[in-house]
Design a protein around this motif. Structure first.
Motif, PDB file in Angstrom:
ATOM      1  N   TYR A  52       0.830  -1.195   0.000  1.00  0.00           N
ATOM      2  CA  TYR A  52       0.000   0.000   0.000  1.00  0.00           C
ATOM      3  C   TYR A  52       0.868   1.250   0.000  1.00  0.00           C
ATOM      4  CZ  TYR A  52      -4.177  -2.756   1.001  1.00  0.00           C
ATOM      5  OH  TYR A  52      -5.214  -3.658   0.928  1.00  0.00           O
ATOM      6  N   LEU A  53       0.503   2.158  -0.879  1.00  0.00           N
ATOM      7  CA  LEU A  53       1.125   3.470  -0.874  1.00  0.00           C
ATOM      8  C   LEU A  53       0.368   4.334   0.130  1.00  0.00           C
ATOM      9  CD1 LEU A  53       2.992   5.701  -1.976  1.00  0.00           C
ATOM     10  CD2 LEU A  53       1.308   6.082  -3.797  1.00  0.00           C
ATOM     11  N   ILE A  54       1.082   4.805   1.159  1.00  0.00           N
ATOM     12  CA  ILE A  54       0.446   5.580   2.215  1.00  0.00           C
ATOM     13  C   ILE A  54       0.513   7.074   1.912  1.00  0.00           C
ATOM     14  CG2 ILE A  54       0.398   6.037   4.694  1.00  0.00           C
ATOM     15  CD1 ILE A  54      -0.299   3.172   3.839  1.00  0.00           C
ATOM     16  N   HIS A  55       1.653   7.517   1.395  1.00  0.00           N
ATOM     17  CA  HIS A  55       1.786   8.949   1.179  1.00  0.00           C
ATOM     18  C   HIS A  55       2.889   9.240   0.186  1.00  0.00           C
ATOM     19  CE1 HIS A  55       3.285  13.051   2.013  1.00  0.00           C
ATOM     20  NE2 HIS A  55       1.999  13.330   2.231  1.00  0.00           N
ATOM     21  N   ALA A  56       2.726  10.308  -0.548  1.00  0.00           N
ATOM     22  CA  ALA A  56       3.756  10.895  -1.400  1.00  0.00           C
ATOM     23  C   ALA A  56       3.352  12.331  -1.659  1.00  0.00           C
ATOM     24  CB  ALA A  56       3.909  10.125  -2.705  1.00  0.00           C
ATOM     25  N   ASP A  57       4.295  13.229  -1.620  1.00  0.00           N
ATOM     26  CA  ASP A  57       3.965  14.638  -1.898  1.00  0.00           C
ATOM     27  C   ASP A  57       3.540  14.835  -3.333  1.00  0.00           C
ATOM     28  OD1 ASP A  57       4.644  15.156   0.689  1.00  0.00           O
ATOM     29  OD2 ASP A  57       6.622  16.006   0.252  1.00  0.00           O
ATOM     30  N   VAL A  58       4.183  14.123  -4.245  1.00  0.00           N
ATOM     31  CA  VAL A  58       3.875  14.259  -5.671  1.00  0.00           C
ATOM     32  C   VAL A  58       3.789  12.870  -6.287  1.00  0.00           C
ATOM     33  CG1 VAL A  58       4.646  15.183  -7.887  1.00  0.00           C
ATOM     34  CG2 VAL A  58       5.060  16.483  -5.806  1.00  0.00           C
ATOM     35  N   LEU A  59       2.750  12.637  -7.106  1.00  0.00           N
ATOM     36  CA  LEU A  59       2.587  11.365  -7.830  1.00  0.00           C
ATOM     37  C   LEU A  59       2.340  11.711  -9.292  1.00  0.00           C
ATOM     38  CD1 LEU A  59       0.506   8.295  -6.782  1.00  0.00           C
ATOM     39  CD2 LEU A  59       0.349   9.176  -9.099  1.00  0.00           C
ATOM     40  N   ASN A  73       7.419  11.262  -5.365  1.00  0.00           N
ATOM     41  CA  ASN A  73       8.453  12.167  -4.849  1.00  0.00           C
ATOM     42  C   ASN A  73       7.981  12.806  -3.558  1.00  0.00           C
ATOM     43  OD1 ASN A  73       8.720  12.557  -8.147  1.00  0.00           O
ATOM     44  ND2 ASN A  73      10.694  12.484  -7.097  1.00  0.00           N
ATOM     45  N   GLY A  74       8.954  12.939  -2.638  1.00  0.00           N
ATOM     46  CA  GLY A  74       8.695  13.683  -1.409  1.00  0.00           C
ATOM     47  C   GLY A  74       7.958  12.888  -0.342  1.00  0.00           C
ATOM     48  N   ASN A  75       8.676  12.558   0.730  1.00  0.00           N
ATOM     49  CA  ASN A  75       8.082  11.891   1.904  1.00  0.00           C
ATOM     50  C   ASN A  75       7.238  10.676   1.518  1.00  0.00           C
ATOM     51  OD1 ASN A  75       9.116  13.851   3.799  1.00  0.00           O
ATOM     52  ND2 ASN A  75       7.528  15.250   3.027  1.00  0.00           N
ATOM     53  N   VAL A  76       7.840   9.810   0.736  1.00  0.00           N
ATOM     54  CA  VAL A  76       7.134   8.614   0.268  1.00  0.00           C
ATOM     55  C   VAL A  76       7.052   7.600   1.415  1.00  0.00           C
ATOM     56  CG1 VAL A  76       7.104   6.765  -1.430  1.00  0.00           C
ATOM     57  CG2 VAL A  76       7.994   9.030  -2.052  1.00  0.00           C
ATOM     58  N   ALA A  77       5.878   6.972   1.564  1.00  0.00           N
ATOM     59  CA  ALA A  77       5.669   5.982   2.625  1.00  0.00           C
ATOM     60  C   ALA A  77       4.852   4.819   2.086  1.00  0.00           C
ATOM     61  CB  ALA A  77       4.980   6.610   3.821  1.00  0.00           C
ATOM     62  N   TYR A  86       9.974   3.887   4.148  1.00  0.00           N
ATOM     63  CA  TYR A  86      10.013   5.307   3.822  1.00  0.00           C
ATOM     64  C   TYR A  86      11.211   5.580   2.917  1.00  0.00           C
ATOM     65  CZ  TYR A  86       7.057   5.444   7.994  1.00  0.00           C
ATOM     66  OH  TYR A  86       6.058   5.206   8.923  1.00  0.00           O
ATOM     67  N   CYS A  87      11.068   6.626   2.079  1.00  0.00           N
ATOM     68  CA  CYS A  87      12.172   7.036   1.211  1.00  0.00           C
ATOM     69  C   CYS A  87      11.893   8.431   0.662  1.00  0.00           C
ATOM     70  CB  CYS A  87      12.386   6.039   0.075  1.00  0.00           C
ATOM     71  SG  CYS A  87      10.969   5.863  -1.015  1.00  0.00           S
ATOM     72  N   ASP A  88      12.868   9.010  -0.046  1.00  0.00           N
ATOM     73  CA  ASP A  88      12.683  10.338  -0.649  1.00  0.00           C
ATOM     74  C   ASP A  88      11.887  10.255  -1.937  1.00  0.00           C
ATOM     75  OD1 ASP A  88      14.134  11.418   1.410  1.00  0.00           O
ATOM     76  OD2 ASP A  88      16.032  11.485   0.303  1.00  0.00           O
ATOM     77  N   SER A  89      12.137   9.225  -2.732  1.00  0.00           N
ATOM     78  CA  SER A  89      11.420   9.052  -3.997  1.00  0.00           C
ATOM     79  C   SER A  89      11.354   7.571  -4.322  1.00  0.00           C
ATOM     80  CB  SER A  89      12.100   9.822  -5.135  1.00  0.00           C
ATOM     81  OG  SER A  89      13.427   9.358  -5.326  1.00  0.00           O
ATOM     82  N   ALA A  90      10.401   7.212  -5.224  1.00  0.00           N
ATOM     83  CA  ALA A  90      10.220   5.785  -5.518  1.00  0.00           C
ATOM     84  C   ALA A  90       9.532   5.599  -6.845  1.00  0.00           C
ATOM     85  CB  ALA A  90       9.426   5.119  -4.408  1.00  0.00           C
ATOM     86  N   TYR A  91       9.713   4.402  -7.417  1.00  0.00           N
ATOM     87  CA  TYR A  91       8.932   3.911  -8.536  1.00  0.00           C
ATOM     88  C   TYR A  91       8.040   2.811  -7.971  1.00  0.00           C
ATOM     89  CZ  TYR A  91      12.170   6.193 -11.794  1.00  0.00           C
ATOM     90  OH  TYR A  91      12.915   7.108 -12.486  1.00  0.00           O
ATOM     91  N   PHE A  92       6.714   2.993  -8.085  1.00  0.00           N
ATOM     92  CA  PHE A  92       5.782   2.024  -7.519  1.00  0.00           C
ATOM     93  C   PHE A  92       5.176   1.231  -8.664  1.00  0.00           C
ATOM     94  CE2 PHE A  92       1.450   1.385  -5.318  1.00  0.00           C
ATOM     95  CZ  PHE A  92       1.828   0.117  -4.899  1.00  0.00           C
ATOM     96  N   PHE A  93       5.451  -0.105  -8.670  1.00  0.00           N
ATOM     97  CA  PHE A  93       4.927  -0.997  -9.692  1.00  0.00           C
ATOM     98  C   PHE A  93       3.747  -1.750  -9.082  1.00  0.00           C
ATOM     99  CE2 PHE A  93       9.490  -0.496 -10.244  1.00  0.00           C
ATOM    100  CZ  PHE A  93       9.574  -0.020 -11.550  1.00  0.00           C
ATOM    101  N   GLU A  94       2.587  -1.169  -9.213  1.00  0.00           N
ATOM    102  CA  GLU A  94       1.408  -1.736  -8.544  1.00  0.00           C
ATOM    103  C   GLU A  94       1.041  -3.087  -9.118  1.00  0.00           C
ATOM    104  OE1 GLU A  94      -2.987  -0.187  -7.035  1.00  0.00           O
ATOM    105  OE2 GLU A  94      -1.844   0.977  -8.513  1.00  0.00           O
ATOM    106  N   ALA A  95       1.265  -3.277 -10.399  1.00  0.00           N
ATOM    107  CA  ALA A  95       0.891  -4.544 -11.040  1.00  0.00           C
ATOM    108  C   ALA A  95       1.734  -5.704 -10.504  1.00  0.00           C
ATOM    109  CB  ALA A  95       1.048  -4.424 -12.556  1.00  0.00           C
ATOM    110  N   SER A  96       3.027  -5.481 -10.276  1.00  0.00           N
ATOM    111  CA  SER A  96       3.907  -6.537  -9.763  1.00  0.00           C
ATOM    112  C   SER A  96       4.069  -6.479  -8.242  1.00  0.00           C
ATOM    113  CB  SER A  96       5.287  -6.446 -10.436  1.00  0.00           C
ATOM    114  OG  SER A  96       5.902  -5.196 -10.123  1.00  0.00           O
TER     115      SER A  96
END
Length: 586
Positions: A52-59, A73-77, A86-96
């Motif tokens: 589950y993606l909980i938070h990100a400043d920008v998607l 980007n930004g406060n990713v959880a 938690y991290c600063d930025s991420a690539y979220f592959f929801e399908a996999s």
């Protein structure tokens, strides 16, 4: 329809509604009392395995660069099955059901486990986190540092393969490859392993480490260095908290020239004690001696050592080694850690010793390094080539690991077997002394009740020409190249018998005995005890004891006559002390 009829109709409708409501109420009561049919099948509730993606400043999306990923980007959880990431930025592959995390990556699992890195890839289906660059895995009070770590959440195990360091309770472990299990709290380290703390360094090929007990298990060639001591083992356990080691498979312990090897060795660093079992060999390379047995122990703090169960002591300081066996050996150290240190070695029971040029047997033995004296007790016998020496007590003094002199006390008997093996030169006395130079006897003294049987030798054929029988109070014999050169006696009664006229009762002294059947024949024979034949043991001689000192009894004038008589008895020592006191101590 007229307006006047409307109320009637409404009123009549109200009646109808009330009747319908009453009927429905009755039906509900009947239905509630009727048993319901149980469901025959039910689909199991499926575990939610989604990330589950909980938070990100920008998607946002980039269908040209990475069309399958949500760019965050930004406060990713994220949250996944009890873990928060938690991290600063991420690539979220929801399908996999996975993501890539960049910058200040943090993963928290409960309140005891946390993972930090610069980059991570997380697979939610496999529950695998692959962390890279400046990785830190915190578990309770243990921290694992590495650049590449794969953490398997299914098995709670982290694997590193490009070098890692585990810091735990003052211990630092490093290796090229390893793994750490947060559930069992155990770690496995492989290739170029090093365990270090303030007191020791362990190096090896494979190491198992338990963070709960701080117990390290070394497998394969390993060395443990602690102060001046070094332990080599290929299968050993070492407790870094207690400083205790359990070593197997012929492990070796060395310390300042001393070495102990055994099938199993137990070492307590705090107490300074070590025990070894099974084919134990303790070697002192400085003093050139060994202690062997199936059980040995040593105390560093007191210098006490013991060996038993097929125990053997070996002295290899000379050209030919001396082998000695006893049921038990004990070593006592005095004035340890000082310049005046010395040791006493006790050997008992059934002592047997072998060297090429000397052999010995006795019941017990004490060696004192302070005066380099070896004292043999209870039926001691010493052989040197064709000579035999026995008595109640035999003292042998060494100098530079070579015999210097010998002292035989009470019932002394010296026997030399002639070349023809029939005749024997014999000397008996109360005590004897023998003096040696470079291991060769050059003088022999006999004192008190000296009896001698001596066979002169024909130099042409080395045969006996007769028998000399002597009785004297003291005799000195001087030898050169093991041959009699001169005899000195103050007064002697002697008789010379030709070889053909020797009386049968003069061939042997009353105390003569030849114990060649007891003599050890080689170093293996020292383990085969053969006692003297019945009736050939030394006779027990009761000697006068020193008189007991009579102490004054209290009572003053009321002492009886018997007490007064005992009081008047004064020993020579007391009388001398009284004379000194009366003269003012002069």
């Amino acid at each position: 329809m007229s307006i006047r009829n409307i109320p009637v109709i409404l009123f009549g409708g109200h009646r109808v509604a009330c009747g319908v409501i009453l009927c429905l109420f009755a039906l509900c009561i009947v239905y509630a009392r009727t048993p319901q049919r149980k469901k025959t099948s039910r689909k199991p509730k499926q575990e939610d395995n989604r990330v589950y993606l909980i938070h990100a400043d920008v998607l946002h999306y980039n269908q040209y660069k990475n069309p399958e990923a949500q760019i965050l980007n930004g406060n990713v959880a994220f949250r996944h099955q009890g873990a928060e990431l938690y991290c600063d930025s991420a690539y979220f592959f929801e399908a996999s059901n996975s993501f890539e995390a960049f910058g200040n990556v943090k993963m928290y699992q409960g309140d005891t486990l946390s993972l930090f890195s610069d980059y991570a890839y997380y697979d939610g289906n496999e529950q695998m986190a692959m962390a890279r660059y400046n990785v830190r895995l915190h578990h309770r009070k243990s921290v694992l540092y590495t650049d590449s770590l794969n953490f398997d959440r299914l098995y709670n195990t982290g694997y590193f393969f490009e070098g890692g360091k585990l810091v735990d309770k003052g211990n630092t472990l490093t290796s090229d490859w390893g793994e750490y299990n947060t559930e069992t709290k155990t770690a496995v380290f492989n290739y170029d392993v090093k365990l270090r703390n303030e007191k020791m360094i362990l190096t090896g090929d494979t190491l198992y480490y338990d963070t709960r007990s701080s117990l390290a298990h070394a497998v394969g060639p390993s060395n443990i260095i602690q102060g001046t001591s070094n332990i080599y083992t290929e299968n050993g356990y070492y407790n870094t908290n207690l400083e205790q080691a359990e070593l197997y498979d012929r492990s070796v312990m060395t310390d300042t020239g001393k070495e102990i090897v055994g099938d199993s060795v137990y070492y307590d660093g705090k107490a300074g004690t070590s025990e070894a079992f099974g084919n134990v060999v303790y070697t002192d390379k400085i003093n050139k001696n060994m202690l062997i047995g199936d059980y040995c122990m040593y105390d560093d703090s007191t210098g006490y050592a013991m060996a038993t169960k097929r125990a053997m002591a070996v002295d290899f300081s000379q050209h030919d080694s001396l082998y000695m066996h006893a049921d038990t050996f004990k070593i006592f150290t005095f004035n340890i850690n000082t310049d005046s240190v010395y040791r006493k070695i006790h050997a008992y029971n059934k002592v047997r010793a072998y060297r090429f040029d000397v052999q010995a047997v006795c019941d017990s033995l004490v060696y004192d390094s302070k005066d380099s004296c070896m004292t043999m007790y209870r039926d001691p016998i010493v052989w040197n080539n064709n000579q035999q020496l026995l008595g109640e007590i035999i003292k042998v003094y060494m100098k530079d690991s070579t015999i210097n002199r010998a002292h035989v006390i009470n019932q002394a008997l010296s026997v030399e077997q002639m070349f023809d093996s029939i005749h024997f030169n014999q000397v008996s006395s109360r005590e004897m002394f023998a003096f040696f130079d470079k291991g060769e006897i050059y003088e022999s003294d006999a004192n008190d009740n000296v009896l001698v049987i001596y066979h002169p030798i024909d130099d042409s054929d080395s045969t006996s020409t007769g028998l000399n029988y002597l009785e004297t109070s003291q005799m000195k014999m001087y030898l050169e190249n093991r041959k009699l050169k001169k005899i000195w006696t103050p007064k002697v009664e002697a008789t010379m018998y030709p070889i053909t006229q020797i009386p049968p009762d003069k061939r042997f002294l009353p105390s003569f005995a030849w114990f060649d059947y007891v003599r050890p024949v080689d170093k293996e024979d020292i383990f085969n005890w053969r006692g003297k034949k019945a009736g050939t043991e030394l006779k027990e001689v009761k000697r006068r004891e020193a008189p007991l000192q009579m102490l004054d009894k209290p009572g003053g004038k009321e002492e009886n006559a018997e007490d007064k008589k005992e009081q008047d008895v004064t020993s020579p020592v007391e009388a001398n002390e009284k004379n000194v006191d009366a003269s003012g101590g002069k």
